[in-house]
Design a protein around this motif. Structure first.
Motif, PDB file in Angstrom:
ATOM      1  N   VAL A  93       0.729  -1.291   0.138  1.00 47.87           N
ATOM      2  CA  VAL A  93       0.131  -0.072   0.221  1.00 47.87           C
ATOM      3  C   VAL A  93       1.065   1.080   0.045  1.00 47.87           C
ATOM      4  O   VAL A  93       1.964   1.254   0.698  1.00 47.87           O
ATOM      5  CB  VAL A  93      -1.024   0.048   1.183  1.00 47.87           C
ATOM      6  N   GLU A  94       0.685   2.152  -0.732  1.00 49.73           N
ATOM      7  CA  GLU A  94       1.289   3.370  -0.707  1.00 49.73           C
ATOM      8  C   GLU A  94       0.133   4.680  -0.883  1.00 49.73           C
ATOM      9  O   GLU A  94      -0.953   4.340  -1.534  1.00 49.73           O
ATOM     10  CB  GLU A  94       2.238   3.729  -2.039  1.00 49.73           C
ATOM     11  N   LYS A  95       0.530   5.588  -0.173  1.00 47.77           N
ATOM     12  CA  LYS A  95      -0.660   6.844  -0.190  1.00 47.77           C
ATOM     13  C   LYS A  95      -0.192   7.732  -1.331  1.00 47.77           C
ATOM     14  O   LYS A  95       0.914   8.010  -1.530  1.00 47.77           O
ATOM     15  CB  LYS A  95      -0.657   7.561   1.091  1.00 47.77           C
ATOM     16  N   VAL A  96      -1.168   8.216  -1.933  1.00 48.41           N
ATOM     17  CA  VAL A  96      -1.179   9.106  -3.362  1.00 48.41           C
ATOM     18  C   VAL A  96      -1.699  10.317  -3.273  1.00 48.41           C
ATOM     19  O   VAL A  96      -3.120  10.108  -3.213  1.00 48.41           O
ATOM     20  CB  VAL A  96      -1.306   8.417  -4.558  1.00 48.41           C
ATOM     21  N   TYR A  97      -1.390  11.384  -3.362  1.00 44.30           N
ATOM     22  CA  TYR A  97      -2.105  12.652  -3.179  1.00 44.30           C
ATOM     23  C   TYR A  97      -2.533  13.043  -4.579  1.00 44.30           C
ATOM     24  O   TYR A  97      -1.518  13.086  -5.456  1.00 44.30           O
ATOM     25  CB  TYR A  97      -1.446  13.700  -2.487  1.00 44.30           C
ATOM     26  N   SER A  98      -3.614  13.364  -5.177  1.00 43.88           N
ATOM     27  CA  SER A  98      -3.898  14.148  -6.130  1.00 43.88           C
ATOM     28  C   SER A  98      -4.054  15.579  -6.011  1.00 43.88           C
ATOM     29  O   SER A  98      -5.101  15.925  -5.418  1.00 43.88           O
ATOM     30  CB  SER A  98      -5.230  13.300  -6.909  1.00 43.88           C
ATOM     31  N   PHE A  99      -3.378  16.350  -6.714  1.00 47.84           N
ATOM     32  CA  PHE A  99      -3.558  17.570  -6.948  1.00 47.84           C
ATOM     33  C   PHE A  99      -4.656  18.297  -7.494  1.00 47.84           C
ATOM     34  O   PHE A  99      -5.363  19.197  -6.879  1.00 47.84           O
ATOM     35  CB  PHE A  99      -2.226  18.456  -7.289  1.00 47.84           C
ATOM     36  N   THR A 100      -5.188  17.491  -8.585  1.00 46.16           N
ATOM     37  CA  THR A 100      -6.214  17.756  -9.348  1.00 46.16           C
ATOM     38  C   THR A 100      -7.460  17.605  -8.560  1.00 46.16           C
ATOM     39  O   THR A 100      -8.305  18.627  -8.497  1.00 46.16           O
ATOM     40  CB  THR A 100      -6.365  16.882 -10.643  1.00 46.16           C
ATOM     41  N   LYS A 101      -7.591  16.358  -7.709  1.00 44.52           N
ATOM     42  CA  LYS A 101      -8.697  16.171  -7.207  1.00 44.52           C
ATOM     43  C   LYS A 101      -8.817  16.443  -5.706  1.00 44.52           C
ATOM     44  O   LYS A 101      -9.576  16.548  -4.876  1.00 44.52           O
ATOM     45  CB  LYS A 101      -9.018  14.695  -6.998  1.00 44.52           C
ATOM     46  N   GLN A 102      -7.585  17.052  -5.274  1.00 48.74           N
ATOM     47  CA  GLN A 102      -7.437  17.673  -3.936  1.00 48.74           C
ATOM     48  C   GLN A 102      -7.805  16.386  -2.875  1.00 48.74           C
ATOM     49  O   GLN A 102      -8.502  16.780  -1.929  1.00 48.74           O
ATOM     50  CB  GLN A 102      -8.042  18.795  -3.438  1.00 48.74           C
ATOM     51  N   GLU A 103      -7.103  15.174  -2.969  1.00 45.98           N
ATOM     52  CA  GLU A 103      -7.603  14.152  -2.076  1.00 45.98           C
ATOM     53  C   GLU A 103      -6.702  13.032  -2.277  1.00 45.98           C
ATOM     54  O   GLU A 103      -5.865  13.010  -2.985  1.00 45.98           O
ATOM     55  CB  GLU A 103      -8.788  13.479  -2.551  1.00 45.98           C
ATOM     56  N   SER A 104      -6.524  12.191  -1.120  1.00 47.63           N
ATOM     57  CA  SER A 104      -5.569  11.218  -1.090  1.00 47.63           C
ATOM     58  C   SER A 104      -6.198   9.714  -1.306  1.00 47.63           C
ATOM     59  O   SER A 104      -7.373   9.537  -1.025  1.00 47.63           O
ATOM     60  CB  SER A 104      -4.850  11.228   0.322  1.00 47.63           C
ATOM     61  N   ASN A 105      -5.596   9.161  -2.059  1.00 49.07           N
ATOM     62  CA  ASN A 105      -5.803   7.520  -2.392  1.00 49.07           C
ATOM     63  C   ASN A 105      -4.906   6.594  -1.770  1.00 49.07           C
ATOM     64  O   ASN A 105      -3.632   7.020  -1.637  1.00 49.07           O
ATOM     65  CB  ASN A 105      -6.228   7.332  -3.632  1.00 49.07           C
ATOM     66  N   GLU A 106      -5.252   5.531  -1.407  1.00 53.43           N
ATOM     67  CA  GLU A 106      -4.334   4.450  -1.162  1.00 53.43           C
ATOM     68  C   GLU A 106      -4.218   3.555  -2.563  1.00 53.43           C
ATOM     69  O   GLU A 106      -5.221   3.537  -3.217  1.00 53.43           O
ATOM     70  CB  GLU A 106      -5.105   3.557  -0.053  1.00 53.43           C
ATOM     71  N   ILE A 107      -3.111   3.472  -2.971  1.00 55.98           N
ATOM     72  CA  ILE A 107      -2.971   2.685  -3.983  1.00 55.98           C
ATOM     73  C   ILE A 107      -2.442   1.163  -3.758  1.00 55.98           C
ATOM     74  O   ILE A 107      -1.514   1.157  -2.706  1.00 55.98           O
ATOM     75  CB  ILE A 107      -2.256   3.065  -5.194  1.00 55.98           C
ATOM     76  N   THR A 108      -2.711   0.188  -4.262  1.00 58.23           N
ATOM     77  CA  THR A 108      -2.318  -1.160  -3.788  1.00 58.23           C
ATOM     78  C   THR A 108      -2.017  -2.208  -4.879  1.00 58.23           C
ATOM     79  O   THR A 108      -2.534  -2.045  -6.133  1.00 58.23           O
ATOM     80  CB  THR A 108      -3.512  -1.898  -2.977  1.00 58.23           C
ATOM     81  N   VAL A 109      -1.161  -2.856  -4.469  1.00 59.44           N
ATOM     82  CA  VAL A 109      -0.543  -4.175  -5.403  1.00 59.44           C
ATOM     83  C   VAL A 109      -0.432  -5.500  -4.427  1.00 59.44           C
ATOM     84  O   VAL A 109       0.074  -5.360  -3.362  1.00 59.44           O
ATOM     85  CB  VAL A 109       0.723  -3.876  -6.193  1.00 59.44           C
ATOM     86  N   ALA A 110      -1.186  -6.266  -5.259  1.00 58.22           N
ATOM     87  CA  ALA A 110      -1.043  -7.817  -4.292  1.00 58.22           C
ATOM     88  C   ALA A 110       0.361  -8.109  -4.353  1.00 58.22           C
ATOM     89  O   ALA A 110       1.143  -8.240  -5.308  1.00 58.22           O
ATOM     90  CB  ALA A 110      -2.068  -8.858  -5.097  1.00 58.22           C
ATOM     91  N   LYS A 111       0.816  -8.610  -3.112  1.00 60.50           N
ATOM     92  CA  LYS A 111       2.315  -8.733  -2.900  1.00 60.50           C
ATOM     93  C   LYS A 111       2.704  -9.956  -3.852  1.00 60.50           C
ATOM     94  O   LYS A 111       3.856 -10.232  -4.339  1.00 60.50           O
ATOM     95  CB  LYS A 111       2.550  -9.350  -1.517  1.00 60.50           C
ATOM     96  N   LYS A 112       1.731 -10.935  -4.073  1.00 62.35           N
ATOM     97  CA  LYS A 112       2.239 -12.203  -4.829  1.00 62.35           C
ATOM     98  C   LYS A 112       2.598 -11.864  -6.494  1.00 62.35           C
ATOM     99  O   LYS A 112       3.102 -12.562  -7.195  1.00 62.35           O
ATOM    100  CB  LYS A 112       1.024 -13.074  -4.908  1.00 62.35           C
ATOM    101  N   PHE A 113       2.367 -10.527  -6.727  1.00 62.82           N
ATOM    102  CA  PHE A 113       2.339 -10.217  -8.191  1.00 62.82           C
ATOM    103  C   PHE A 113       3.789  -9.334  -8.653  1.00 62.82           C
ATOM    104  O   PHE A 113       4.146  -8.684  -9.538  1.00 62.82           O
ATOM    105  CB  PHE A 113       1.577  -9.349  -9.059  1.00 62.82           C
TER     106      PHE A 113
END
Lengths: 195, 195
Positions: A93-113
């Motif tokens: 998991v990493e946190k990513v801030y969007s300047f356009t939308k002015q909000e933070s999202n968590e982005i995720t990738v399954a560890k197995k991949f």
């Protein structure tokens, strides 16, 4: 990339000094033949890099990502975006801030991949402040894998993302670099491709 | 479709009687060669239908959608999903309920990309209750365009979506139909392709 510059000139809509709308061929409606050429061009630019994974982020990164993956015959992984998340030990998991939308999202990738030793090419449709690209790169590094480079369809070179990524040592290849959207006009940063 | 059935057998994970996880080749990690074959197969099944638009929904529909669009040399439009929306007169909007997530989303398509006379092929990764497919079909019809058919990568045939869509007169082509996930086993609905 000539074909892409032509599309930007003919179909891009300058909404403000900061915002270029390209929803007729990249962000909502997509031109599959252009996407195929985009994939080929990324592979040409990163030739010899022995890439075994392509990583992008939903949604607009998926089409250029899958075409790049097809050309490489490597799997594509798309990171998922979520507002908030219950902690789980099977995902990065990493946190990513969007300047356009002015909000933070968590982005995720399954560890197995994503594993140590993987050589990963990151692909995204747009580069502005670099938040998404940095988030994807941090996920690759969490996995102990290597970021071979970052391929961007359209870079807004008047925003700092490209410079910041390169300062951190990442190789960034942008197929089109836009120097300015001032006065309702698209000015490209590099004209060496001709048009 | 043989290649797809093999993937489901070898890589699909039955999480419950209702849920099949296919995140290694369709929903998170994607196999681009398989996606290309999926696109080709959809075009083969809808041959002679004179399709000029492919419509899907973010995010997992984009890869099979763009490969279908590439084979047809037609644009792909992906509907965007949003929690809630300010009313705007330049977009078609439909409400779609997700049984899995137990929430409603608005799905949207810009009006400029869907016109009367368009012959539209709808593509999606999964068919269960049919909510997303019905929502996409209603958008096509709002535009005065025609739904040529609905192409689905994996149909859970023990859920009612496929039947409901056909009862409404839509042609549904599912590349793989799953009859049951009971006892942790995938049972296919039609074995005529062989495997």
């Amino acid at each position: 990339m000539k074909l892409l510059k032509e599309k930007v000139i003919n179909e891009g809509i300058v909404l403000s000094d900061q915002v270029l709308k390209v929803d007729s061929f990249l962000n909502h409606q997509m031109d599959p033949i252009l996407m195929k050429e985009v994939g080929r061009e990324f592979v040409r630019r990163f030739e010899g890099e022995d890439i075994n994974r392509v990583l992008t982020i939903e949604s607009s990164g998926i089409a250029p990502g899958i075409m790049t993956a097809l050309e490489l015959e490597a799997p594509l992984i798309f990171a998922r975006k979520q507002k908030s998340l219950t902690l789980r030990d099977d995902i990065f998991v990493e946190k990513v801030y969007s300047f356009t939308k002015q909000e933070s999202n968590e982005i995720t990738v399954a560890k197995k991949f994503m594993k140590p030793g993987d050589r990963v090419l990151i692909i995204d449709d747009f580069l502005a402040n670099g938040e998404a690209a940095f988030g994807l790169a941090r996920i690759v590094e969490q996995a102990g894998a290597e970021v071979v480079g970052i391929g961007i369809v359209i870079e807004k070179a008047f925003q700092p993302g490209g410079r910041l990524l390169q300062e951190k040592g990442y190789r960034v290849e942008s197929l089109v670099r836009i120097a300015s959207l001032e006065n309702g006009q698209v000015t490209f940063a590099d004209e060496e491709d001709g048009i």
